[in-house]
Design an enzyme around this catalytic site. Structure first.
Site, PDB file in Angstrom:
ATOM      1  N   ASP A  13       0.802  -1.227   0.000  1.00  0.00           N
ATOM      2  CA  ASP A  13       0.000   0.000   0.000  1.00  0.00           C
ATOM      3  C   ASP A  13       0.833   1.274   0.000  1.00  0.00           C
ATOM      4  O   ASP A  13       0.433   2.301   0.538  1.00  0.00           O
ATOM      5  CB  ASP A  13      -0.961   0.020   1.215  1.00  0.00           C
ATOM      6  CG  ASP A  13      -1.849  -1.202   1.239  1.00  0.00           C
ATOM      7  OD1 ASP A  13      -2.174  -1.700   0.146  1.00  0.00           O
ATOM      8  OD2 ASP A  13      -2.218  -1.654   2.337  1.00  0.00           O
ATOM      9  N   LYS A  16       1.754   2.127  -5.185  1.00  0.00           N
ATOM     10  CA  LYS A  16       2.245   1.573  -6.458  1.00  0.00           C
ATOM     11  C   LYS A  16       1.297   1.897  -7.612  1.00  0.00           C
ATOM     12  O   LYS A  16       1.722   2.283  -8.697  1.00  0.00           O
ATOM     13  CB  LYS A  16       2.413   0.045  -6.333  1.00  0.00           C
ATOM     14  CG  LYS A  16       3.432  -0.366  -5.273  1.00  0.00           C
ATOM     15  CD  LYS A  16       3.484  -1.871  -5.082  1.00  0.00           C
ATOM     16  CE  LYS A  16       2.278  -2.465  -4.419  1.00  0.00           C
ATOM     17  NZ  LYS A  16       2.063  -2.061  -3.011  1.00  0.00           N
ATOM     18  N   GLY A  40      -4.655  -4.195  -3.699  1.00  0.00           N
ATOM     19  CA  GLY A  40      -5.627  -3.137  -4.003  1.00  0.00           C
ATOM     20  C   GLY A  40      -4.810  -1.929  -4.414  1.00  0.00           C
ATOM     21  O   GLY A  40      -4.126  -1.336  -3.585  1.00  0.00           O
ATOM     22  N   HIS A  41      -4.793  -1.638  -5.691  1.00  0.00           N
ATOM     23  CA  HIS A  41      -3.981  -0.534  -6.208  1.00  0.00           C
ATOM     24  C   HIS A  41      -4.894   0.617  -6.597  1.00  0.00           C
ATOM     25  O   HIS A  41      -5.757   0.470  -7.461  1.00  0.00           O
ATOM     26  CB  HIS A  41      -3.142  -1.006  -7.408  1.00  0.00           C
ATOM     27  CG  HIS A  41      -2.117  -2.042  -7.030  1.00  0.00           C
ATOM     28  ND1 HIS A  41      -1.306  -2.672  -7.931  1.00  0.00           N
ATOM     29  CD2 HIS A  41      -1.769  -2.535  -5.816  1.00  0.00           C
ATOM     30  CE1 HIS A  41      -0.508  -3.509  -7.289  1.00  0.00           C
ATOM     31  NE2 HIS A  41      -0.772  -3.451  -6.006  1.00  0.00           N
ATOM     32  N   GLN A 224       1.910  -6.007  -3.296  1.00  0.00           N
ATOM     33  CA  GLN A 224       2.360  -6.129  -1.905  1.00  0.00           C
ATOM     34  C   GLN A 224       3.651  -5.326  -1.707  1.00  0.00           C
ATOM     35  O   GLN A 224       3.877  -4.376  -2.431  1.00  0.00           O
ATOM     36  CB  GLN A 224       2.550  -7.611  -1.506  1.00  0.00           C
ATOM     37  CG  GLN A 224       1.240  -8.376  -1.354  1.00  0.00           C
ATOM     38  CD  GLN A 224       0.631  -8.833  -2.669  1.00  0.00           C
ATOM     39  OE1 GLN A 224       1.292  -9.484  -3.458  1.00  0.00           O
ATOM     40  NE2 GLN A 224      -0.617  -8.515  -2.903  1.00  0.00           N
TER      41      GLN A 224
HETATM   42  P1  GDP Z   1      -0.781   0.355  -3.548  1.00  0.00           P
HETATM   43  O1  GDP Z   1      -1.381  -0.917  -3.073  1.00  0.00           O
HETATM   44  O2  GDP Z   1       0.695   0.404  -3.338  1.00  0.00           O
HETATM   45  O3  GDP Z   1      -1.162   0.715  -4.956  1.00  0.00           O
HETATM   46  O4  GDP Z   1      -1.380   1.501  -2.598  1.00  0.00           O
HETATM   47  P2  GDP Z   1      -2.924   1.640  -2.144  1.00  0.00           P
HETATM   48  O5  GDP Z   1      -3.703   2.140  -3.286  1.00  0.00           O
HETATM   49  O6  GDP Z   1      -3.387   0.409  -1.474  1.00  0.00           O
HETATM   50  O7  GDP Z   1      -2.774   2.696  -0.990  1.00  0.00           O
HETATM   51  C1  GDP Z   1      -2.235   3.959  -1.205  1.00  0.00           C
HETATM   52  C2  GDP Z   1      -3.297   4.988  -0.794  1.00  0.00           C
HETATM   53  O8  GDP Z   1      -2.711   6.261  -0.671  1.00  0.00           O
HETATM   54  C3  GDP Z   1      -4.385   5.146  -1.840  1.00  0.00           C
HETATM   55  O9  GDP Z   1      -5.572   5.489  -1.193  1.00  0.00           O
HETATM   56  C4  GDP Z   1      -3.871   6.307  -2.686  1.00  0.00           C
HETATM   57  O10 GDP Z   1      -4.923   7.009  -3.338  1.00  0.00           O
HETATM   58  C5  GDP Z   1      -3.228   7.155  -1.636  1.00  0.00           C
HETATM   59  N1  GDP Z   1      -2.072   7.947  -2.062  1.00  0.00           N
HETATM   60  C6  GDP Z   1      -1.099   7.635  -2.965  1.00  0.00           C
HETATM   61  N2  GDP Z   1      -0.154   8.574  -2.972  1.00  0.00           N
HETATM   62  C7  GDP Z   1      -0.509   9.506  -2.059  1.00  0.00           C
HETATM   63  C8  GDP Z   1       0.104  10.715  -1.581  1.00  0.00           C
HETATM   64  O11 GDP Z   1       1.174  11.109  -1.976  1.00  0.00           O
HETATM   65  N3  GDP Z   1      -0.576  11.394  -0.611  1.00  0.00           N
HETATM   66  C9  GDP Z   1      -1.777  10.984  -0.117  1.00  0.00           C
HETATM   67  N4  GDP Z   1      -2.361  11.722   0.824  1.00  0.00           N
HETATM   68  N5  GDP Z   1      -2.366   9.857  -0.541  1.00  0.00           N
HETATM   69  C10 GDP Z   1      -1.733   9.121  -1.490  1.00  0.00           C
HETATM   70  P1  IMO Z   2      -0.957  -4.138  -2.248  1.00  0.00           P
HETATM   71  O1  IMO Z   2      -0.518  -4.667  -3.593  1.00  0.00           O
HETATM   72  C1  IMO Z   2      -0.979  -4.612   2.076  1.00  0.00           C
HETATM   73  C2  IMO Z   2      -1.076  -8.691   3.641  1.00  0.00           C
HETATM   74  C3  IMO Z   2      -2.326  -9.153   4.351  1.00  0.00           C
HETATM   75  C4  IMO Z   2      -1.731 -10.161   5.318  1.00  0.00           C
HETATM   76  C5  IMO Z   2      -0.612 -10.799   4.505  1.00  0.00           C
HETATM   77  C6  IMO Z   2      -1.010 -12.102   3.825  1.00  0.00           C
HETATM   78  O2  IMO Z   2      -2.242  -3.420  -2.275  1.00  0.00           O
HETATM   79  O3  IMO Z   2       0.153  -3.376  -1.617  1.00  0.00           O
HETATM   80  P2  IMO Z   2      -2.569 -12.781   1.799  1.00  0.00           P
HETATM   81  O4  IMO Z   2      -3.982 -12.415   1.477  1.00  0.00           O
HETATM   82  O5  IMO Z   2      -1.583 -12.390   0.763  1.00  0.00           O
HETATM   83  O6  IMO Z   2      -2.435 -14.209   2.205  1.00  0.00           O
HETATM   84  O7  IMO Z   2      -2.231 -11.925   3.122  1.00  0.00           O
HETATM   85  O8  IMO Z   2      -0.273  -9.850   3.515  1.00  0.00           O
HETATM   86  N1  IMO Z   2      -1.295  -8.169   2.276  1.00  0.00           N
HETATM   87  C7  IMO Z   2      -1.222  -6.881   1.957  1.00  0.00           C
HETATM   88  N2  IMO Z   2      -1.020  -5.792   2.727  1.00  0.00           N
HETATM   89  N3  IMO Z   2      -1.100  -4.475   0.744  1.00  0.00           N
HETATM   90  C8  IMO Z   2      -1.269  -5.557  -0.049  1.00  0.00           C
HETATM   91  O9  IMO Z   2      -1.244  -5.475  -1.388  1.00  0.00           O
HETATM   92  C9  IMO Z   2      -1.376  -6.831   0.555  1.00  0.00           C
HETATM   93  N4  IMO Z   2      -1.587  -8.081   0.089  1.00  0.00           N
HETATM   94  C10 IMO Z   2      -1.518  -8.883   1.148  1.00  0.00           C
HETATM   95  O10 IMO Z   2      -2.958  -8.092   5.008  1.00  0.00           O
HETATM   96  O11 IMO Z   2      -1.126  -9.477   6.388  1.00  0.00           O
HETATM   97 MG    MG Z   3      -2.898  -1.568  -1.778  1.00  0.00          MG
END
Ligand code: GDP
Ligand code: IMO
Ligand code: MG
Length: 423
Positions: A13, A16, A40-41, A224
């Site tokens: 998270d 990416k 979840g991207h 991840q």
């Molecule tokens: P990913 O899994 O690495 O793609 O990241 P996620 O989407 O799960 O989580 C990143 C969260 O931070 C999302 O809600 C994005 O919209 C948000 N986000 C990304 N970059 C920034 C930033 O620079 N500032 C803020 N405030 N939010 C951001």
């Molecule tokens: P993105 O791509 C954050 C965590 C789960 C759990 C562990 C194992 O959005 O960054 P799994 O379902 O893979 O067996 O869970 O890994 N986890 C993540 N945490 N971002 C993710 O993906 C994750 N995918 C799995 O919360 O701790």
């Molecule tokens: Mg994510």
């Protein structure tokens, strides 16, 4: 041309999805190399927020083809929902999204097995997203899995039945209270498989080889984060794939000598969702503020993310294991208004000061040691160039660059595509 990689350096998270979207204009192909719908991207532009789980984050651009690589595990049911969510956006999915025949399928019983395994673990549960990731990769390495290419054979339902029957016995073996109606789960699954068959299945390693040969550019998208890597993460509280750079080679069939830039993404602080050790975790007002301002809720499960200060010991380790060539710092805007910031620069490990990530970072062995930084008041979210960034923010950035010995080439100051400062 070399294949560039983009991956998370923490516990996922990091942002990416946003950065892949920002970089897609520079690439001909975006290829996801591991993980599945546990990811979840999030992408934001034109006032709309999109969350992708399996589909690569380049899908909103006309210039790039998106590939779901062999290292990915696909749940047809979730994949269908993702495709349906894209319908209003007029994307020519059939020509822009290709799936590797060697990607493995998540069956309904894989999801049930995930739930049974977690229930059986009780308090020691991994905190899995319950998407069936672990059981699917177990079947892959156990040589029992069903791959996308098998859907092209008439025999695939027979293989499915035999694996599903075996899974049911395994679920019973766990002896936990799990209620399910396999009939309706299967109806949904088979319908989703038919839907998925509208897309083109390819020999993705060959496709990517030809793309490279013709001088086109590829960006590999990770899911991840490095600390969730099956080998290098905080085992057993990890996911079931190699999230680190080497995972791109096995997850796409790209040879190591063809890897170019390795973009490593990190948040200006740290978050973690699910169980497992997290030395810099905060249980106070500062942690609560990070979670609230940063909107730290899982994009896949909605669970609140645990928050804490930046852990430089863990970040250095991730930079090292991945061979990161450029860093991208996300969410610095969330830290505006903190009087003081802390960065963990070493650990007290059983009474000894260490600066490397040890085998175990459990609380009983590790206490983080911090360096303090003065904070900044300014709102960063409207800034568009480096020269506008507050002095104290830039001191934080410079300190990290010096310690990590890698330049920070992008500073992200908000979730939107436009809130991105290139340096
Ligand atoms: P990913 O899994 O690495 O793609 O990241 P996620 O989407 O799960 O989580 C990143 C969260 O931070 C999302 O809600 C994005 O919209 C948000 N986000 C990304 N970059 C920034 C930033 O620079 N500032 C803020 N405030 N939010 C951001
Ligand atoms: P993105 O791509 C954050 C965590 C789960 C759990 C562990 C194992 O959005 O960054 P799994 O379902 O893979 O067996 O869970 O890994 N986890 C993540 N945490 N971002 C993710 O993906 C994750 N995918 C799995 O919360 O701790
Ligand atoms: Mg994510």
């Amino acid at each position: 041309m070399a294949v560039d990689l983009l991956l998370g350096l923490q516990w996922g998270d990091e942002g990416k999805g946003k950065i892949v979207d920002v970089l897609t204009k520079n690439y001909d192909v975006i290829a996801r190399f591991q993980g599945g719908p546990n990811a979840g991207h999030t992408l934001e532009f034109d006032g709309i927020k999109h969350v992708l789980h399996t589909i690569p984050s380049g899908i909103f651009h006309d210039n790039a083809i998106n590939i779901v690589g062999n290292g990915v595990v696909i749940d047809p049911v979730i994949f269908k929902k993702e495709l349906e969510n894209l319908e209003p956006f007029d994307i020519d999915i059939k020509s822009k999204l290709l799936i590797s025949r060697k990607a493995h399928l998540i069956l309904p019983t894989h999801r049930l097995l995930d739930a049974a395994s977690e229930a059986a673990k009780g308090k020691a549960k991994i905190g899995s997203t319950l998407k069936g990731i672990g059981p699917t990769y177990m079947d892959k390495t156990g040589r029992n899995g069903i791959r996308v290419g098998e859907l092209e054979l008439s025999s695939w339902k027979k293989t499915y039945r035999s694996l599903s029957n075996k899974h049911e016995k395994m679920i019973a073996f766990y002896d936990v209270d799990i209620e399910y109606d396999l009939g309706s789960l299967e109806a949904e699954f088979f319908e989703a498989v038919e839907y998925m068959k509208q897309l083109e299945f390819i020999d993705s390693e060959e496709y990517l080889h030809q793309v490279q040969k013709s001088g086109k550019s590829i960006l590999a998208e990770g899911a991840q984060g490095s600390l969730l890597d099956i080998d290098f993460g905080t085992y057993p509280f990890v996911t079931s794939s190699n999230t680190t750079a080497a995972g791109a080679c096995t997850g796409l069939g790209v040879p190591p000598n063809k890897i170019g830039e390795v973009f490593g993404i990190f948040k200006a602080y740290t978050t973690r969702v699910g169980s497992g050790p997290f030395p810099t975790e905060l249980f106070d007002e500062d942690g609560e503020t990070m979670g609230r301002v940063g909107n730290e809720f899982g994009a896949t499960t909605g669970r609140s993310r645990r928050c804490g200060w930046l852990d430089l010991v863990a970040l250095k380790y991730a930079v090292q294991v991945n061979g990161v060539t450029q860093l991208m710092m996300m969410k610095g805007d969330v830290l505006s208004g903190f009087e003081k910031l802390k960065v963990c620069t070493s650990y007290n490990y059983n009474g000894k000061k260490i600066e490397h990530l040890p085998y175990s970072i459990l609380e009983e062995n590790v206490t983080p040691l911090y360096k303090e930084f003065p904070g900044w008041e300014e709102d960063l979210t409207q800034l568009t160039s480096e020269s506008e960034l507050p002095e104290n923010f830039m001191s934080y950035v410079s300190f990290l660059e010096k310690e990590l010995e890698v330049p920070i080439s992008i500073i992200s100051v908000g979730p939107d595509r436009k809130q991105t400062i290139h340096r």
